[in-house]
Structures are given as C-alpha cells and as structure tokens.
Design a protein around this motif. Structure first.
Motif, PDB file in Angstrom:
ATOM      1  N   GLY A 289       0.815  -1.212   0.000  1.00 36.20           N
ATOM      2  CA  GLY A 289       0.000   0.000   0.000  1.00 36.20           C
ATOM      3  C   GLY A 289       0.845   1.257   0.000  1.00 36.20           C
ATOM      4  O   GLY A 289       0.524   2.238  -0.690  1.00 36.20           O
ATOM      5  N   GLN A 290       1.930   1.241   0.753  1.00 39.97           N
ATOM      6  CA  GLN A 290       2.830   2.405   0.768  1.00 39.97           C
ATOM      7  C   GLN A 290       3.536   2.567  -0.580  1.00 39.97           C
ATOM      8  O   GLN A 290       3.744   3.693  -1.046  1.00 39.97           O
ATOM      9  CB  GLN A 290       3.849   2.238   1.905  1.00 39.97           C
ATOM     10  N   PHE A 291       3.905   1.445  -1.205  1.00 43.90           N
ATOM     11  CA  PHE A 291       4.503   1.523  -2.536  1.00 43.90           C
ATOM     12  C   PHE A 291       3.533   2.144  -3.532  1.00 43.90           C
ATOM     13  O   PHE A 291       3.916   2.991  -4.356  1.00 43.90           O
ATOM     14  CB  PHE A 291       4.910   0.122  -3.017  1.00 43.90           C
ATOM     15  N   ILE A 292       2.271   1.724  -3.478  1.00 46.17           N
ATOM     16  CA  ILE A 292       1.279   2.259  -4.411  1.00 46.17           C
ATOM     17  C   ILE A 292       1.083   3.753  -4.188  1.00 46.17           C
ATOM     18  O   ILE A 292       1.034   4.549  -5.143  1.00 46.17           O
ATOM     19  CB  ILE A 292      -0.048   1.486  -4.254  1.00 46.17           C
ATOM     20  N   ALA A 293       0.974   4.171  -2.918  1.00 47.06           N
ATOM     21  CA  ALA A 293       0.779   5.595  -2.623  1.00 47.06           C
ATOM     22  C   ALA A 293       1.961   6.422  -3.101  1.00 47.06           C
ATOM     23  O   ALA A 293       1.795   7.496  -3.690  1.00 47.06           O
ATOM     24  CB  ALA A 293       0.565   5.779  -1.114  1.00 47.06           C
ATOM     25  N   ARG A 294       3.168   5.940  -2.847  1.00 44.72           N
ATOM     26  CA  ARG A 294       4.359   6.679  -3.273  1.00 44.72           C
ATOM     27  C   ARG A 294       4.434   6.743  -4.795  1.00 44.72           C
ATOM     28  O   ARG A 294       4.786   7.799  -5.368  1.00 44.72           O
ATOM     29  CB  ARG A 294       5.602   5.980  -2.707  1.00 44.72           C
ATOM     30  N   ALA A 295       4.099   5.626  -5.487  1.00 43.71           N
ATOM     31  CA  ALA A 295       4.167   5.628  -6.953  1.00 43.71           C
ATOM     32  C   ALA A 295       3.121   6.560  -7.556  1.00 43.71           C
ATOM     33  O   ALA A 295       3.387   7.257  -8.546  1.00 43.71           O
ATOM     34  CB  ALA A 295       3.975   4.203  -7.469  1.00 43.71           C
TER      35      ALA A 295
ATOM     36  N   ALA B   8       4.329   7.738 -11.132  1.00 39.37           N
ATOM     37  CA  ALA B   8       4.761   6.499 -11.752  1.00 39.37           C
ATOM     38  C   ALA B   8       3.584   5.561 -12.006  1.00 39.37           C
ATOM     39  O   ALA B   8       3.697   4.610 -12.773  1.00 39.37           O
ATOM     40  CB  ALA B   8       5.799   5.789 -10.872  1.00 39.37           C
ATOM     41  N   LEU B   9       2.453   5.826 -11.355  1.00 38.89           N
ATOM     42  CA  LEU B   9       1.213   5.093 -11.565  1.00 38.89           C
ATOM     43  C   LEU B   9       0.116   6.079 -11.948  1.00 38.89           C
ATOM     44  O   LEU B   9       0.170   7.254 -11.566  1.00 38.89           O
ATOM     45  CB  LEU B   9       0.798   4.339 -10.290  1.00 38.89           C
ATOM     46  N   PRO B  10      -0.884   5.632 -12.686  1.00 40.36           N
ATOM     47  CA  PRO B  10      -2.005   6.540 -13.005  1.00 40.36           C
ATOM     48  C   PRO B  10      -2.696   7.022 -11.736  1.00 40.36           C
ATOM     49  O   PRO B  10      -2.765   6.316 -10.723  1.00 40.36           O
ATOM     50  CB  PRO B  10      -2.937   5.656 -13.860  1.00 40.36           C
ATOM     51  N   LEU B  11      -3.218   8.233 -11.777  1.00 38.08           N
ATOM     52  CA  LEU B  11      -3.851   8.813 -10.594  1.00 38.08           C
ATOM     53  C   LEU B  11      -5.098   8.063 -10.163  1.00 38.08           C
ATOM     54  O   LEU B  11      -5.476   8.081  -8.987  1.00 38.08           O
ATOM     55  CB  LEU B  11      -4.206  10.288 -10.882  1.00 38.08           C
ATOM     56  N   ASP B  12      -5.743   7.374 -11.107  1.00 38.86           N
ATOM     57  CA  ASP B  12      -6.961   6.633 -10.777  1.00 38.86           C
ATOM     58  C   ASP B  12      -6.684   5.159 -10.525  1.00 38.86           C
ATOM     59  O   ASP B  12      -7.589   4.329 -10.636  1.00 38.86           O
ATOM     60  CB  ASP B  12      -7.981   6.780 -11.904  1.00 38.86           C
ATOM     61  N   PHE B  13      -5.436   4.825 -10.199  1.00 38.17           N
ATOM     62  CA  PHE B  13      -5.090   3.401 -10.031  1.00 38.17           C
ATOM     63  C   PHE B  13      -5.884   2.784  -8.884  1.00 38.17           C
ATOM     64  O   PHE B  13      -6.422   1.679  -9.006  1.00 38.17           O
ATOM     65  CB  PHE B  13      -3.590   3.263  -9.777  1.00 38.17           C
ATOM     66  N   VAL B  14      -5.971   3.485  -7.755  1.00 35.14           N
ATOM     67  CA  VAL B  14      -6.686   2.928  -6.598  1.00 35.14           C
ATOM     68  C   VAL B  14      -8.189   2.870  -6.881  1.00 35.14           C
ATOM     69  O   VAL B  14      -8.870   1.909  -6.478  1.00 35.14           O
ATOM     70  CB  VAL B  14      -6.385   3.761  -5.336  1.00 35.14           C
ATOM     71  N   ASP B  15      -8.700   3.850  -7.595  1.00 36.45           N
ATOM     72  CA  ASP B  15     -10.149   3.870  -7.874  1.00 36.45           C
ATOM     73  C   ASP B  15     -10.575   2.740  -8.803  1.00 36.45           C
ATOM     74  O   ASP B  15     -11.760   2.368  -8.824  1.00 36.45           O
ATOM     75  CB  ASP B  15     -10.532   5.216  -8.494  1.00 36.45           C
TER      76      ASP B  15
ATOM     77  N   ARG C 254      -4.887  10.295   0.880  1.00 36.61           N
ATOM     78  CA  ARG C 254      -5.848  11.270   1.404  1.00 36.61           C
ATOM     79  C   ARG C 254      -5.201  12.171   2.455  1.00 36.61           C
ATOM     80  O   ARG C 254      -5.470  13.376   2.515  1.00 36.61           O
ATOM     81  CB  ARG C 254      -7.055  10.532   2.000  1.00 36.61           C
ATOM     82  N   ILE C 255      -4.313  11.623   3.267  1.00 32.89           N
ATOM     83  CA  ILE C 255      -3.653  12.428   4.292  1.00 32.89           C
ATOM     84  C   ILE C 255      -2.668  13.395   3.657  1.00 32.89           C
ATOM     85  O   ILE C 255      -2.570  14.557   4.044  1.00 32.89           O
ATOM     86  CB  ILE C 255      -2.930  11.512   5.297  1.00 32.89           C
ATOM     87  N   LYS C 256      -1.929  12.948   2.660  1.00 33.23           N
ATOM     88  CA  LYS C 256      -0.887  13.762   2.042  1.00 33.23           C
ATOM     89  C   LYS C 256      -1.392  14.465   0.786  1.00 33.23           C
ATOM     90  O   LYS C 256      -0.667  14.609  -0.194  1.00 33.23           O
ATOM     91  CB  LYS C 256       0.306  12.862   1.690  1.00 33.23           C
ATOM     92  N   ARG C 257      -2.621  14.878   0.791  1.00 32.59           N
ATOM     93  CA  ARG C 257      -3.189  15.453  -0.413  1.00 32.59           C
ATOM     94  C   ARG C 257      -2.439  16.711  -0.858  1.00 32.59           C
ATOM     95  O   ARG C 257      -2.279  16.973  -2.045  1.00 32.59           O
ATOM     96  CB  ARG C 257      -4.664  15.785  -0.193  1.00 32.59           C
ATOM     97  N   GLU C 258      -1.997  17.527   0.119  1.00 35.74           N
ATOM     98  CA  GLU C 258      -1.330  18.761  -0.275  1.00 35.74           C
ATOM     99  C   GLU C 258       0.126  18.564  -0.644  1.00 35.74           C
ATOM    100  O   GLU C 258       0.769  19.471  -1.158  1.00 35.74           O
ATOM    101  CB  GLU C 258      -1.404  19.785   0.869  1.00 35.74           C
ATOM    102  N   ILE C 259       0.675  17.419  -0.374  1.00 39.15           N
ATOM    103  CA  ILE C 259       2.098  17.187  -0.639  1.00 39.15           C
ATOM    104  C   ILE C 259       2.236  16.492  -1.988  1.00 39.15           C
ATOM    105  O   ILE C 259       1.543  15.507  -2.269  1.00 39.15           O
ATOM    106  CB  ILE C 259       2.729  16.334   0.482  1.00 39.15           C
ATOM    107  N   ILE C 260       3.094  17.025  -2.799  1.00 40.31           N
ATOM    108  CA  ILE C 260       3.252  16.472  -4.145  1.00 40.31           C
ATOM    109  C   ILE C 260       3.890  15.089  -4.083  1.00 40.31           C
ATOM    110  O   ILE C 260       3.486  14.160  -4.767  1.00 40.31           O
ATOM    111  CB  ILE C 260       4.100  17.424  -5.015  1.00 40.31           C
ATOM    112  N   ARG C 261       4.894  14.914  -3.259  1.00 43.53           N
ATOM    113  CA  ARG C 261       5.614  13.650  -3.178  1.00 43.53           C
ATOM    114  C   ARG C 261       5.590  13.130  -1.738  1.00 43.53           C
ATOM    115  O   ARG C 261       5.732  13.894  -0.791  1.00 43.53           O
ATOM    116  CB  ARG C 261       7.074  13.825  -3.613  1.00 43.53           C
ATOM    117  N   LEU C 262       5.390  11.835  -1.594  1.00 40.96           N
ATOM    118  CA  LEU C 262       5.423  11.194  -0.282  1.00 40.96           C
ATOM    119  C   LEU C 262       6.856  10.755   0.001  1.00 40.96           C
ATOM    120  O   LEU C 262       7.189   9.566  -0.006  1.00 40.96           O
ATOM    121  CB  LEU C 262       4.470   9.990  -0.258  1.00 40.96           C
ATOM    122  N   ASP C 263       7.712  11.731   0.230  1.00 43.50           N
ATOM    123  CA  ASP C 263       9.136  11.422   0.391  1.00 43.50           C
ATOM    124  C   ASP C 263       9.416  10.671   1.679  1.00 43.50           C
ATOM    125  O   ASP C 263      10.394   9.924   1.748  1.00 43.50           O
ATOM    126  CB  ASP C 263       9.962  12.719   0.370  1.00 43.50           C
TER     127      ASP C 263
END
Length: 439
Positions: free
Chosen positions: A235-241, A246-253, A276-285
């Motif tokens: 799940g963390q890999f998917i969120a970071r990608a 690196a993944l389409p924005l609608d991948f989870v949907d 959802r938590i990191k909505r304002e952050i461009i990258r989940l570094d």
C-alpha cells in the motif's frame, strides 16, 4: 571388300607359308588361325588408305559453298539440333564469347542452385537481441536490483536495462524490484521507489507499472508467507508511486468494489489513506523514512535513547537488537554504547548495571557492535567522566564496577579496562583528625 575376297587373300597367305608335314592337326589349325588374323589386319589397313583417297578427291570436286565442303562443320553428329555452330561461332576453349562483346548485368535467379542470398547487395551486420522470457528476466534483473541496493545509482540500472530486449516482460522489472525490497530494509524500499520514478518514460510506462502492481496485488497471499507486513508495504509503494506519477492517478479507484482478496483490500485501503492524508504534498518522500546515515544526528540519538529506555523497562534483548538493525547506522553504534553507560551512571541502580552489561554482551556476540565501536563508546565516557562526576558523585565507583563486569563477560579488552580513570583514581577517606590513603 566382301567375305569371299577376304577368304581368297587368306588362302594366298596360307599358300605362301610353308606347312611342315610333321605338324599335328592342332598345330596346323593354330597356324591357320594366325595367318587369317594377319591377313585381316592387312586388309583393314589397305581399305583405310583407299577411303582417305576417295574423300580427298570428292572434296576437291565439290562446290566450295556446299555443305559437303565444310570440313570443320560443328553440326551435331547425333542427327539432332538446328545445325548452328557451337557458341554462335565465337570463341573456343577458355573463351567467353566473340571479340568486342559486352556483357550486361543480369539479375541473379533465386532458383539457381548456386544462388547465395547473403552475397546479394550490401551486407549489413546488426546485433539482434532476443526477447527475454520470464526465467531469463529473473536471472538477469535480480542480481542487477541487488547490486542497485548497494550503490543506489539509478542511471546505471537504466543503462543496463536499455541493453536488454524486455519486450512484453517490462512489467516484470518493477514487480521483481518491489518483491525484493519487501524482504530487505527500509532503505531498500526507498531506493526502489526512486527507481520506479526514474525508470518512467525511459524504460517503463505508467501502464507497465500498473500491470506490475496488479500482479503484486494478486500475489499477495504468497508474499505474506515471507513478509507478513506485505499488504501494508505494498500500500505504501502504491501511494508513493501515485504521488510520483509512476502510476495513473486513478489506479486505486479502479479496484473499488472489484477486489475479493482481503490482503489486496488492506493494501489498497492503506494506499488510499496515505494519499488522502498527504493530499497537499506532491511527493510522499517520507513514506519509508530517511534511511541510514542520511538521518540527522539528533534524531539518531533520540532513537537510541528511546531504545535503551524501552529495554530497561522490558528487558527484551531481541527487541533491542531489531530496533538497532532498523536504524541502519553501523558506523554510529558507538553512540549506543556511550548512551548506555551514561544512562547507567546517572541511574546508579544495581539492576541497571547488570542489564546494561547483558545488553552490550548480546550486541557484541551478535556482531552488531564491533570492537572499534565498543572502544569508541567507552573512550567517550572516559573523556567526559570528570563532568559527569559533578552531577553524579558516585559516577567513578559505578563506572569501575561496570568496566570490571564488562571485562569479565569479554565485552571489552584488558587494555580498555586499564584505561578507565576510575581504576587509577585515589580516594581519600578521612578518619578523625588524620587521613588514610586507600587505593
């Protein structure tokens, strides 16, 4: 000459030869046979000379342009053909044609037995790389990814992958990298997330990564056998990608209401929460944390203090070892030795001294703390012991006891024990008006 003439000639030959009256019938018959053969040979020579004379006389009397006058006629003697000369009358043995004849280029016939396809036109040599199959991908890419975990250079990985003909096996690269990083450390997972981002548009596309993560979601029941935390990690890999594009924005949907596996649902829920938590952050570094030596020193000191305090409360050596490994700072383990000794000196409790010795012994035997790191930690305490004594009056006695116990357990060397300032310090004990000096 007919048969009658031949017999006459043979008779003359026999009459000329003398026949002995004493010969037997067999000798006479043999003599007659010899004479007949001799006569026949003579007749053949005579007839050949006569025929040659007749042909010469006939050629002289014939017309020059008549067919019979052509002595060197090349017409077929088998009674076949059109009567034309061989090679059109041009050339002979070793000659290609008539003088002055120019030969033009003729297209080679593919049905010719001597036709060589490779010799036609300009020869172009080109390296052909066969498309890789799944077994070859695992054999080739797996060592490449493990080496990348050591050097961390994504450019080298991109150059190596461009030399391969991945073809339909492109989604296997991120799938293999993610599965290997799950079995490794947090720093490996951070490097894998960076690799997926850098491979985009250079080796892989968004859909290639989507197919890879789709396969990983399907394989989660098998991944859990080796890595129980695989759903949360995936799940963390998917969120970071998704955050790194690196993944389409609608991948989870795409998977809403279509997932039956509980492990896949857990991974997708984890990714949705992080996004959802990191909505304002461009990258989940910071999804994997800052790995290893990149962490600030203050943060590492705080983590080690928390580790020691938890150990003094629980006494679980194995948990302390796991936490120390997760920090991934083997060059900074001397800080743990320093903090452990200082914590014991400030506490001055009998139980804490024994627990600290047991912890240092376990870390020493497991190889987490090397001899150099152990010596550096104790030497740092030795240098700061005068300042510690101002706040802890019994610091010298506790330090001496701790050093002796560590030496007995084989944690430190004799040389390091002898360097302890507490062992060479003179303690003055006053009795009455006089003073007795005790070592």
């Amino acid at each position: 000459m007919g048969p009658g003439e031949e017999d006459a000639v043979v008779g003359e030959e026999l009459s000329e030869e003398e026949v002995s009256p004493d010969w037997t019938p067999q000798e006479k018959a043999l003599h007659e046979a010899k004479m007949k053969a001799k006569a026949k040979r003579r007749l053949r020579r005579t007839s050949s000379r006569d025929s040659a004379r007749e042909s010469e006389s006939t050629d002289c009397s014939a017309e020059p342009l008549s067919p019979r006058g052509r002595g060197n006629d090349r017409k077929s003697r088998m009674g076949k053909g059109r009567g034309l000369p061989k090679k059109g009358g041009a050339g002979g043995k070793g000659v290609w044609g008539a003088p002055g004849q120019v030969y033009t280029y003729q297209e080679p016939d593919a049905r010719d037995p001597n036709y060589d396809e490779s010799a036609q036109g300009d020869t172009v040599y080109q390296k052909v790389v066969l498309e890789m199959d799944e077994a070859g991908l695992q054999k080739t890419v797996q060592p490449m990814v493990r080496e990348y975990f050591e050097h961390g250079d994504t450019g080298e990985v991109i150059a190596l992958l461009n030399e391969l003909n991945l073809g339909s096996q492109k989604p296997g690269v991120p799938r293999l990298a993610v599965s290997l990083s799950m079995e490794g450390k947090a720093s490996h997972r951070e490097l894998t997330s960076r690799l997926l981002c850098d491979l985009l548009e250079k080796v892989l596309s968004e859909e290639d990564n989507a197919q890879a993560f789709n396969r990983l979601l399907t394989d989660l029941p098998d991944l859990i056998l080796d890595t129980p935390e695989a759903p949360q990690m995936l799940g963390q890999f998917i969120a970071r990608a998704v955050a790194d594009h690196a993944l389409p924005l609608d991948f989870v949907d795409r998977y809403k209401g279509r997932v039956d596996c509980e492990h896949a649902r857990a991974a997708l829920d984890r990714a949705a929460v992080l996004l959802r938590i990191k909505r304002e952050i461009i990258r989940l570094d910071n999804v994997w944390g800052v790995g290893g030596g990149q962490r600030p020193v203050k943060h590492l000191i705080k983590e080690m203090n928390l580790l020691l305090q938890e150990f003094l409360l629980s006494g679980q050596v194995s948990e302390a070892e796991r936490c120390l490994r997760d920090l991934e700072v083997p060059h900074f383990h001397h800080e743990l030795v320093y903090e452990a000794v200082v914590l014991v000196l400030e506490g001055s409790a009998e139980g804490h001294v024994l627990m600290a010795v047991n912890l240092l012994k376990a870390l020493w035997e497991s190889g987490l703390i090397t001899l150099d790191q152990m010596n550096r930690g104790f030497q740092r305490v030795y240098s700061e012991l005068p300042d510690l004594t101002l706040d802890v009056p019994l610091a010298h006695s506790v330090m001496e006891k701790l050093v002796d116990l560590c030496y007995q357990e084989g944690v430190i060397t004799q040389q390091l024990r002898d360097e302890c300032p507490s062992r060479g310090r003179k303690r003055f004990v006053s009795e009455g008006d006089g003073g007795i000096i005790k070592q």
